[in-house]
Design a protein around this motif. Structure first.
Motif, short mmCIF file in Angstrom:
data_model
loop_
_atom_site.label_atom_id
_atom_site.label_comp_id
_atom_site.label_asym_id
_atom_site.label_seq_id
_atom_site.Cartn_x
_atom_site.Cartn_y
_atom_site.Cartn_z
N VAL A 93 -23.70 -72.94 24.42
CA VAL A 93 -24.80 -73.81 24.04
C VAL A 93 -26.05 -72.97 23.84
O VAL A 93 -26.38 -72.13 24.68
N VAL A 94 -26.73 -73.18 22.70
CA VAL A 94 -28.04 -72.57 22.48
C VAL A 94 -29.03 -73.72 22.31
O VAL A 94 -29.03 -74.41 21.28
N ASN A 95 -29.83 -73.94 23.33
CA ASN A 95 -30.75 -75.08 23.32
C ASN A 95 -32.11 -74.66 22.74
O ASN A 95 -32.90 -73.99 23.40
N LEU A 96 -32.35 -75.08 21.50
CA LEU A 96 -33.61 -74.80 20.82
C LEU A 96 -34.39 -76.08 20.54
O LEU A 96 -35.51 -76.02 20.02
N ALA A 97 -33.79 -77.22 20.85
CA ALA A 97 -34.48 -78.49 20.66
C ALA A 97 -35.60 -78.62 21.68
O ALA A 97 -35.39 -78.41 22.87
N TYR A 133 -19.34 -71.77 29.00
CA TYR A 133 -19.28 -70.32 29.22
C TYR A 133 -20.67 -69.70 29.35
O TYR A 133 -20.88 -68.80 30.18
N HIS A 134 -21.64 -70.15 28.53
CA HIS A 134 -22.96 -69.54 28.55
C HIS A 134 -23.97 -70.51 27.94
O HIS A 134 -23.74 -71.03 26.85
N LEU A 135 -25.05 -70.76 28.64
CA LEU A 135 -26.17 -71.54 28.11
C LEU A 135 -27.34 -70.59 27.84
O LEU A 135 -27.82 -69.91 28.74
N PRO A 186 -23.79 -69.72 33.87
CA PRO A 186 -24.55 -68.58 33.35
C PRO A 186 -25.62 -69.06 32.37
O PRO A 186 -25.31 -69.73 31.37
N THR A 187 -26.89 -68.76 32.66
CA THR A 187 -27.98 -69.19 31.80
C THR A 187 -28.87 -68.01 31.43
O THR A 187 -29.12 -67.12 32.25
N THR A 188 -29.34 -68.01 30.20
CA THR A 188 -30.24 -66.97 29.70
C THR A 188 -31.43 -67.64 29.02
O THR A 188 -31.25 -68.39 28.05
N TYR A 242 -28.39 -63.20 18.81
CA TYR A 242 -26.98 -62.95 18.47
C TYR A 242 -26.38 -61.88 19.39
O TYR A 242 -25.25 -62.02 19.87
N ARG A 243 -27.14 -60.83 19.64
CA ARG A 243 -26.62 -59.77 20.52
C ARG A 243 -26.49 -60.26 21.96
O ARG A 243 -25.57 -59.83 22.68
N LEU A 244 -27.39 -61.13 22.39
CA LEU A 244 -27.26 -61.70 23.73
C LEU A 244 -26.03 -62.59 23.83
O LEU A 244 -25.39 -62.68 24.88
N MET A 245 -25.68 -63.26 22.73
CA MET A 245 -24.47 -64.07 22.71
C MET A 245 -23.22 -63.20 22.76
O MET A 245 -22.23 -63.56 23.39
#
Length: 337
Positions: A93-97, A133-135, A186-188, A242-245
């Motif tokens: 999940v990439v939360n940009l909202a 897997y990753h937020l 896992p959150t970034t 993208y690299r962090l993903m």
């Protein structure tokens, strides 16, 4: 515990849920992911905070890709989010909202509570329920408030926000920490510094200045143009995300949580920024000087050592080049000679 099907996240066309996919950064990220072969599920409420035509034009570009699935809706709707997570078997999940804008938050704080707090809590709840897997989520350089220590480091104190917008973004970081600690999600977090470029937001300085100068209207210059901003070109932001993903998510067994500054590491005075814009347009601006506005900070400056070390990438598009690319896009988009 992570789902068993996540043995290797980047083999095949894994599914990424991008919230705010019709927004400036969400659009660019979705396009990059589609180009790289990912399946992208996007959600956006298409609100009228700024020109909806721009949002629909972005979405129409993404809709041409067979691996893009668009849902018009809001992250404040937990029932809708739960349905999306259950149906699409999302990996990342990439939360940009979010409700953006420092000054707008002074007049409409309720919009920030709903989108940035209630909406983000719904995202966290779904990530917990479906063992994502990753937020990755957007924070903001605004969390540093009027911090006088330059450059801003991820280790600096950020408990004195000077706008409602900044307060909600800092709250997102704290909420993410709690869920990482309690449920090992896992959150970034991404502290974004003044992102600009083609398809940008019309409410931000580069867009408003360009429109005003072209149409022989005065531009509003706060604090006599003496503020400094760490202007970060959109391609550098997308490459960083993208690299962090691609790298492994945070793995601290106690709290798998990380925050990065995403900036250019080279702040410029607003007056110089305007000079570059005038040069690119071949036209002088009519300036209306105004005092600094509530919620504005004097300078932003990102320490990006942590980011560089972890993804082996340094944002490298100069403001001179970035403004040039934006003006080329602006002229083409608005069909100007």
């Amino acid at each position: 515990m992570l789902r068993k099907d996540m043995l290797e996240i980047y083999t095949g066309k894994k599914k990424v849920f991008v919230t705010g996919c019709a927004g400036f950064i969400g659009f660019h990220l979705s396009k990059r992911l589609l180009d790289e072969g990912f399946q992208v599920i996007g959600i956006d409420n298409m609100n009228d905070f700024y020109d909806q035509n721009l949002k629909y034009d972005r979405i129409n570009i993404l809709m041409k890709e067979q691996n893009f699935h668009f849902i018009k809706g809001t992250i404040e709707n937990l029932e809708l989010l739960d349905y999306i997570f259950s149906q699409y078997n999302i990996d990342i999940v990439v939360n940009l909202a979010a409700q953006a804008g420092v000054r707008y938050s002074m007049k409409h704080p309720e919009a920030y509570v709903q989108s940035n707090l209630v909406g983000f809590m719904n995202i966290l709840e779904c990530c917990k329920k479906y063992k994502i897997y990753h937020l990755i989520y957007a924070s903001s350089s605004s969390v540093y408030g009027d911090n006088r220590k330059i450059p801003f480091s991820e280790d600096d104190r950020v408990d004195r926000p000077i706008s409602i917008y900044a307060a909600t973004k800092r709250a997102n970081e704290l909420m993410a920490y709690s869920y990482s600690s309690l449920y090992k999600i896992p959150t970034t977090g991404l502290r974004l510094f003044t992102v600009y470029g083609p398809w940008g937001r019309p409410d931000m300085a580069l867009f408003t200045f360009t429109n005003a100068i072209i149409n022989n209207q005065p531009i509003e210059v706060y604090n006599n143009g003496n503020m400094k901003r760490d202007f970060t070109y959109i391609d550098d932001v997308i490459e960083s995300i993208y690299r962090l993903m691609k790298k492994d998510p945070p793995k601290n067994p106690q709290v798998p949580y990380k925050i990065y500054n995403i900036g250019h590491n080279a702040p410029l005075r607003l007056n110089y920024f305007i000079e570059l814009l005038e040069e690119a347009l071949g036209k002088k601006a009519v300036k209306k000087f105004l005092p600094i506005q509530p919620g504005d900070v004097l300078e932003t400056f990102a320490d990006i050592e942590e980011l560089e070390n972890d993804i082996n990438y340094t944002p490298n598009v100069t403001v001179e080049e970035g403004i040039k690319r934006f003006i080329e896009w602006y002229r083409e988009y608005y069909k100007l000679t």
